[in-house]
Scaffold this motif. Structure first.
Motif, PDB file in Angstrom:
ATOM      1  N   HIS A 238       9.081 -13.373  -6.380  1.00 51.97           N
ATOM      2  CA  HIS A 238       8.398 -12.537  -6.293  1.00 51.97           C
ATOM      3  C   HIS A 238       9.038 -11.849  -4.764  1.00 51.97           C
ATOM      4  CE1 HIS A 238       6.194 -15.256  -9.019  1.00 51.97           C
ATOM      5  NE2 HIS A 238       5.823 -13.913  -9.319  1.00 51.97           N
ATOM      6  N   PRO A 239       9.637 -11.195  -4.904  1.00 55.16           N
ATOM      7  CA  PRO A 239      10.231 -10.957  -2.956  1.00 55.16           C
ATOM      8  C   PRO A 239      10.008  -9.833  -2.174  1.00 55.16           C
ATOM      9  CG  PRO A 239      11.646 -10.180  -4.620  1.00 55.16           C
ATOM     10  CD  PRO A 239      10.478 -10.340  -5.653  1.00 55.16           C
ATOM     11  N   ASP A 240       9.188  -9.448  -3.040  1.00 52.74           N
ATOM     12  CA  ASP A 240       7.798  -7.967  -1.877  1.00 52.74           C
ATOM     13  C   ASP A 240       6.994  -8.925  -1.898  1.00 52.74           C
ATOM     14  OD1 ASP A 240      10.137  -6.560  -1.210  1.00 52.74           O
ATOM     15  OD2 ASP A 240       9.052  -4.964  -2.951  1.00 52.74           O
TER      16      ASP A 240
ATOM     17  N   PRO B 140       1.256  -0.895  -0.277  1.00 54.83           N
ATOM     18  CA  PRO B 140      -0.169  -0.267   0.187  1.00 54.83           C
ATOM     19  C   PRO B 140       0.417   1.268  -0.221  1.00 54.83           C
ATOM     20  CG  PRO B 140      -0.088  -0.926   2.011  1.00 54.83           C
ATOM     21  CD  PRO B 140       0.828  -1.473   1.007  1.00 54.83           C
ATOM     22  N   GLU B 141       1.581   1.250  -0.001  1.00 55.67           N
ATOM     23  CA  GLU B 141       2.951   2.742   0.455  1.00 55.67           C
ATOM     24  C   GLU B 141       3.257   2.811  -0.892  1.00 55.67           C
ATOM     25  OE1 GLU B 141       5.635  -1.011   0.221  1.00 55.67           O
ATOM     26  OE2 GLU B 141       3.495  -0.225   1.412  1.00 55.67           O
ATOM     27  N   ILE B 142       3.317   2.061  -2.493  1.00 58.34           N
ATOM     28  CA  ILE B 142       3.524   2.766  -2.926  1.00 58.34           C
ATOM     29  C   ILE B 142       2.549   2.829  -4.252  1.00 58.34           C
ATOM     30  CG2 ILE B 142       6.003   1.862  -3.239  1.00 58.34           C
ATOM     31  CD1 ILE B 142       4.661  -0.746  -4.161  1.00 58.34           C
ATOM     32  N   GLU B 143       1.298   3.331  -3.374  1.00 57.47           N
ATOM     33  CA  GLU B 143       0.251   3.697  -4.444  1.00 57.47           C
ATOM     34  C   GLU B 143       0.605   4.428  -5.946  1.00 57.47           C
ATOM     35  OE1 GLU B 143      -2.340   2.086  -4.661  1.00 57.47           O
ATOM     36  OE2 GLU B 143      -2.187   0.842  -1.948  1.00 57.47           O
TER      37      GLU B 143
ATOM     38  N   LEU C  47       9.196  -5.736  -8.386  1.00 55.49           N
ATOM     39  CA  LEU C  47       8.840  -6.791  -7.644  1.00 55.49           C
ATOM     40  C   LEU C  47       9.357  -6.873  -6.570  1.00 55.49           C
ATOM     41  CD1 LEU C  47       6.603  -9.618  -8.989  1.00 55.49           C
ATOM     42  CD2 LEU C  47       5.714  -7.595  -8.524  1.00 55.49           C
ATOM     43  N   SER C  48      10.889  -5.759  -6.170  1.00 55.14           N
ATOM     44  CA  SER C  48      11.854  -5.701  -5.222  1.00 55.14           C
ATOM     45  C   SER C  48      11.364  -4.384  -4.906  1.00 55.14           C
ATOM     46  CB  SER C  48      13.162  -5.906  -6.083  1.00 55.14           C
ATOM     47  OG  SER C  48      13.027  -7.399  -6.513  1.00 55.14           O
ATOM     48  N   ARG C  49      10.928  -4.120  -4.042  1.00 58.21           N
ATOM     49  CA  ARG C  49       9.880  -3.007  -4.038  1.00 58.21           C
ATOM     50  C   ARG C  49      10.241  -1.845  -2.572  1.00 58.21           C
ATOM     51  NH1 ARG C  49       9.716   0.542  -8.977  1.00 58.21           N
ATOM     52  NH2 ARG C  49       8.513   1.894  -7.750  1.00 58.21           N
ATOM     53  N   LYS C  50      10.521  -3.097  -1.797  1.00 64.34           N
ATOM     54  CA  LYS C  50      11.077  -2.798  -0.847  1.00 64.34           C
ATOM     55  C   LYS C  50      12.217  -2.451  -0.066  1.00 64.34           C
ATOM     56  CE  LYS C  50       7.276  -3.313   1.798  1.00 64.34           C
ATOM     57  NZ  LYS C  50       6.339  -1.838   2.265  1.00 64.34           N
TER      58      LYS C  50
END
Length: 792
Positions: A573-575, A406-409, A426-429
């Motif tokens: 799919h790491p995140d 939710p933090e990257i809406e 899919l590695s945004r965290k």
């Protein structure tokens, strides 16, 4: 008495017996009421009633050092249970009595009556005096019947009472005619195996080993009172050690049970609780007993050295491979340093950040926005430390069971529009958040292992104590033809063969630790390729930590297969991955189904268990049902077009076919081993996903390096060999202990390990190679940017 000493109780009893035997009685069988002299090997016939009894005296000479055994055979044609014929045998140190008809009670109060009875008298001890001594046996025959009852009496001396080493001995026994023999340890033998075989499965029998104590417990209702014993159909084996018998000798007792229920047979139909005479005549069994020396201490030492050296060789091989990799890495670093100077001088790559440098100017499509203040979107790098006032261990934000980011809406809708996703999408965290999220797997699996291991250890200790105290060897399902005891353990070889799981598990953790240290060192050296490419090391540790905590319980194998599937999924799919709590909750549901299947049987749970495994094998969150319904509505109801991801569609179709085939198989054949049935579903799903992953990797123009390719081949070969020995069934807990022992076989390796021990060896190596496959499968991507690694 010499020296004026008072007589002992045994001497008084002996004197009273001799006085009673010598005193004339009006009911005596001999002339003038005296005992009638008896001859060994002669059949005596007579009749008794309430007014007339018969008394016989059998005398013989005992030679020094000789063990004499006498057997008494009696028969009566009367089946009147109200007035049985009573037989009392008096010896120097004991009294033995029984009645004819001899009555045995079985299941549901059924009675079994026998007119023929044969018993072996407790043998006298070897004489210590220099000359022969005279012995006498009195046999008293009586009845309270007001009418005459005929009887037969035969007393013989046994010539083959003592068993010899490595010499088979054949004999016959029945419920009313048990047999037992004496065995003495030779001087150079410390342990022996008593092997008993029979051509017929039934009648059910019991083999017992008892100390030299009178009376000998040789009837169905008392054979379990002393020593160790096993039920038997076609074969039995008991290992006996010299240290357990101070006299260095023991009795081997053979008892035939009046019914076969204890051995898995059916109970005969009866009328008013009485079984007919035909059934009793069928209760005779031919047996063969052979006593062979067991292994000595040197074989134990050889087996221990073999076990440890076999698995320590893996350590040596790992050191060699690591040394070669270190030399190769040194050469690559030198070449890479020289090449980077040429690249920088030519102006091909001027930025130290490969992702941002490859992104078009002013665009954040598919890349990471470094200008954002969101901690969830920052790329951790050596140049940029953690935010001010933050704690990398405790102050990172918590994750929900299913991370919807939710933090990257602002970027989520953009990413959803992409047809082909890459790992950067899919590695945004933040790395700290991902690390903390997967550390939960580590601590949870440690907790589960502790709570699993303690009850299992307690159960093993309790059952082993019960076996040692009661002597009931039907409690544990061992391969008794290859069960080597050590201390209080009945089958030390089964424990020793499992040492590979611990040793190779620890070696695997060392390999992961080395890769993690190299990864951190590369980060300290500001190696940008390591920062963006080496995701396997960061996420591999928690998925495999449990490997060094092996368990014989099948439920731990469920967790191995499930975590391996999770490991394959999180690689790309790491995140977006299930949390440890949802993953272990899925395992809990499957384990509950397995327990219910073991208790209630397979048939009512086959489709339910298969459907549950199909859904939980992906280890997703509860939102899977909502998303599945949305996909079905948009793709199948609103429009019916060609699937966007054909490869995934093929996997989905194949996976459903396989799992529903398992469900149909469970309904039709109803496998008895429900736990193994569920495990088979898990393993097939894991193999399907692994095959899909490798195929998609090759289709994406990625390659397999020599080490993972070698591990794949080694995994296939070793697993094939391991499964061959696994299916060599040596025992079965689904059957009775006697039926399970029909499958027992001798040792096949070093005279110490059986087929199941070889399975332990090979399965440990196969698991090690399997985990290496998952660990090294993407080593070719260590220097590949994340925006170039496809997601599948």
């Amino acid at each position: 008495m010499a020296g004026g000493e008072p007589p002992t109780p045994g001497a008084l009893l002996c004197a009273l017996l001799w006085a009673a035997a010598a005193a004339p009685t009006p009911l005596g069988g001999g002339p003038g009421g005296s005992p009638a002299p008896g001859a060994f090997g002669r059949l005596y016939r007579g009749a008794v009633n309430i007014s007339a009894e018969r008394l016989y005296a059998f005398a013989y000479s005992r030679q020094p050092g000789q063990v004499d055994a006498v057997r008494v055979y009696v028969n009566s044609s009367s089946e009147n249970l109200q007035y049985p014929v009573l037989f009392v045998v008096r010896q120097q140190k004991g009294v033995l009595s029984w009645q004819v008809p001899l009555i045995f009670r079985g299941l549901y109060q059924r009675t079994y009556n026998y007119q023929e009875v044969s018993r072996t008298l407790c043998p006298s001890e070897p004489a210590s005096e220099t000359g022969p001594s005279e012995q006498i046996i009195f046999v008293d025959v009586a009845s309270m019947a007001p009418f005459n009852i005929a009887y037969e009496l035969l007393v013989t001396r046994l010539e083959n009472f003592q068993l010899e080493t490595n010499k088979p001995f054949n004999f016959t026994a029945s419920p009313s005619q048990p047999q037992y023999f004496l065995y003495k340890f030779p001087q150079d033998v410390d342990s022996v195996i008593i092997k008993v075989v029979s051509d017929a499965v039934y009648p059910c029998s019991v083999v017992s080993v008892q100390d030299i104590v009178c009376p000998v417990y040789d009837l169905d209702h008392n054979v379990e009172f002393n020593g160790v014993y096993q039920s038997m159909t076609k074969q039995a084996a008991i290992t006996v050690q010299r240290k357990d018998f101070p006299g260095e000798q023991f009795f081997v007792v053979f008892v035939i049970k009046p019914e076969d229920y204890a051995c898995g047979g059916s109970v005969p139909s009866s009328i008013h609780g009485n079984v007919n005479r035909t059934w009793n005549l069928q209760r005779t069994k031919n047996l063969q007993v052979t006593i062979v020396p067991s292994i000595n201490r040197s074989v134990y030492i050889q087996a221990m050295f073999f076990s440890f050296l076999s698995f320590l060789s893996f350590y040596l091989g790992s050191v060699i491979v690591a040394f070669v990799e270190m030399l190769r890495s040194s050469d690559v670093e030198l070449t890479g340093s020289f090449g980077s100077v040429l690249v920088a001088g030519s102006g091909i790559m001027t930025s130290s950040h490969p992702i941002t440098s490859s992104t078009p100017e002013g665009s954040s499509y598919g890349a990471i926005d470094e200008s954002s203040s969101s901690g969830g979107r920052q790329l951790s790098s050596p140049e940029r430390g953690p935010p001010a006032g933050s704690d990398t261990d405790s102050s990172v934000e918590e994750e929900s069971d299913f991370d919807t980011m939710p933090e990257i809406e602002s970027d989520k809708n953009v990413i959803r529009t992409k047809v082909f996703l890459y790992l950067s999408d899919l590695s945004r965290k933040d790395r700290r958040i991902v690390s903390k999220k997967y550390k939960i797997y580590f601590w949870n699996i440690i907790t589960i292992a502790v709570f699993y291991a303690l009850p299992v250890i307690q159960l093993v200790i309790t059952y082993q104590t019960v076996v040692n105290v009661t002597g009931n060897q039907d409690i544990c399902y061992y391969n008794f033809l290859c069960a080597h005891p050590l201390g209080v353990l009945s089958a030390f070889n089964n424990i020793l063969s499992n040492v590979g799981h611990t040793l190779l598990g620890f070696l695997f953790l060392l390999i992961v630790l080395r890769r993690d240290i190299l990864h951190r060192r590369a980060m300290e050296m500001k190696d940008i390729y390591t920062l963006v490419g080496n995701m396997v090391v960061l996420l591999a540790v928690p998925a495999f930590t449990f490997y060094c905590v092996p368990s014989v319980d099948t439920s731990f194998m469920y967790m191995i297969a499930g975590l391996c599937m999770l490991k394959l999924y999180q690689t790309r799919h790491p995140d977006i991955n299930a949390s440890a709590y949802s993953a272990y909750a899925s395992f809990a549901v499957v384990i509950c189904l397995a327990v219910l299947g073991v208790v209630w049987g397979c048939q009512p749970l086959s489709p339910v268990g298969t459907l549950d495994l199909t859904l939980s094998s992906s280890l997703a969150d509860l939102g899977i049902f909502r998303r599945a319904a949305m996909v079905l509505y948009t793709d199948c109801i609103q429009q019916c077009s060609r699937p966007m991801y054909m490869d995934r569609m093929v996997l989905l179709i194949v996976g459903n076919l396989v799992n529903w085939s398992f469900a149909i198989f469970g309904l039709v054949y109803r496998p008895r081993d429900f736990a193994s049935y569920i495990l088979g579903i898990f393993i097939c799903n894991l193999l399907l996903y692994l095959a899909f992953y490798i195929i998609m990797k090759l289709r994406s123009s990625e390659k397999l390096l020599p080490i993972p390719l070698f591990c794949i081949v080694a995994t296939a070969v070793v697993w094939a060999a391991a499964l061959y020995f696994f299916f060599q069934t040596l025992s079965s807990w689904e059957e009775t202990p006697a039926e399970s022992r029909e499958k027992n076989r001798p040792c096949i390796l070093l005279g110490f390990f059986d087929d199941h021990d070889v399975w332990h060896f090979l399965s440990a190596a196969a698991l090690f190679f399997s985990f290496l496959v998952l660990l090294t499968l993407d080593d070719d991507l260590d220097t590949v940017r994340r925006d170039k690694i496809p997601v599948f």
